[in-house]
Design a protein around this motif. Sequence first.
Motif, PDB file in Angstrom:
ATOM      1  N   ILE A 280       0.827  -1.221   0.000  1.00  8.08           N
ATOM      2  CA  ILE A 280       0.000   0.000   0.000  1.00  8.08           C
ATOM      3  C   ILE A 280       0.859   1.267   0.000  1.00  8.08           C
ATOM      4  O   ILE A 280       0.440   2.286  -0.519  1.00  8.08           O
ATOM      5  N   HIS A 283       1.649   1.331  -3.803  1.00 10.10           N
ATOM      6  CA  HIS A 283       0.463   1.565  -4.641  1.00 10.10           C
ATOM      7  C   HIS A 283      -0.518   2.400  -3.822  1.00 10.10           C
ATOM      8  O   HIS A 283      -0.272   3.557  -3.610  1.00 10.10           O
ATOM      9  N   SER A 284      -1.574   1.779  -3.356  1.00 12.68           N
ATOM     10  CA  SER A 284      -2.513   2.511  -2.498  1.00 12.68           C
ATOM     11  C   SER A 284      -3.347   1.494  -1.746  1.00 12.68           C
ATOM     12  O   SER A 284      -3.355   0.308  -2.081  1.00 12.68           O
ATOM     13  N   TYR A 285      -4.043   1.974  -0.728  1.00 14.02           N
ATOM     14  CA  TYR A 285      -4.920   1.073   0.009  1.00 14.02           C
ATOM     15  C   TYR A 285      -6.034   0.569  -0.910  1.00 14.02           C
ATOM     16  O   TYR A 285      -6.422  -0.595  -0.850  1.00 14.02           O
ATOM     17  N   GLN A 286      -6.515   1.438  -1.776  1.00 18.00           N
ATOM     18  CA  GLN A 286      -7.581   1.062  -2.709  1.00 18.00           C
ATOM     19  C   GLN A 286      -7.155  -0.118  -3.588  1.00 18.00           C
ATOM     20  O   GLN A 286      -7.939  -1.012  -3.879  1.00 18.00           O
TER      21      GLN A 286
END
Length: 305
Positions: A280, A283-286
């Motif tokens: 994350i 990238h991202s939590y999403q």
Amino acid sequence: MATITCVLTTKEIEELRLKFNGGDFKKTPPYAQYQVKGIDCVITAYNSKKVVFQGDNAEAYASNYTKTTKSSQTKVNIKNTKSTSNNTNLDKTFPMGGSDEVGTGDYFGPVCVCAAIVDEDNYKELVELGVNDSKVVNDKLILKIAPILMKKLKYSLLILDNNKYNKIHESNNLNKIKALLHNKAYINLSDKVDKMPTLCIVDQFAAKDLYYRYLNTESNIYTDLHFETKAESKYIAVAAASIIARYAFLTCMDNLSDKYGCTFPKGANSAVDSFAQHFIDEHSYQELNNVAKLHFKNTEYLKIK
Ligand code: MN
């Protein structure tokens, strides 16, 4: 019967033990760290780091370790006596259907469910290939034999990716998701054959009553299933289904790894936690929604920026 003796590293011995987590651990013999029984193979890990694989299937079990590089100091000594494999533990009612799921204990990757049919004609060949429960057949062997099984057998394979899984899990628990997938696999399989086997076994994750209660919202329900725990070690159709499902899982994990340029870890341990944090951050939590089962405890440990 074969006896294979290897000297493994502490890490390998622990890896091997984890592979059998939940398996049939025997009373530890003297000077041993553990002893576990797989299908046609007993593995004893001694305090001296010597590991003995013994049984008709010893070579398959040991193969992950006997081919390691010199640096891990693996010494191999194979004593082959005449094979007397008769698989007396295996049920021989044919044709036989079986189903199993893979990936439900892994934070990363999909849930894969397979239902497969084994005929009397296939049986011998499958035994020779070393078809056993995918939990005890190593990944290397799975990659080798699953494509053969997929050519020979009638099967139905369902892969629930993480995105869909997370959505469905908002209103359904994991057992219900398993029940829906097993049911769908049997419905799809029955569309592929003229007549379904009288004996179809589900590797039991919930008792029969509960299984059918999970399906009360479904219009199409496959009935006449037999439920049994540890079915992958008693019914070759369940073992075959398990191997195909595991193959699908491994392939999906490889694809995810290719896509994100990293190697996703299996399981749900603390190494998985730190990998997830890394993921994350990068990238991202999403994005995690597309690769992980978010309801696992692992998610709680993440620091979201
Ligand atoms: Mn299972």
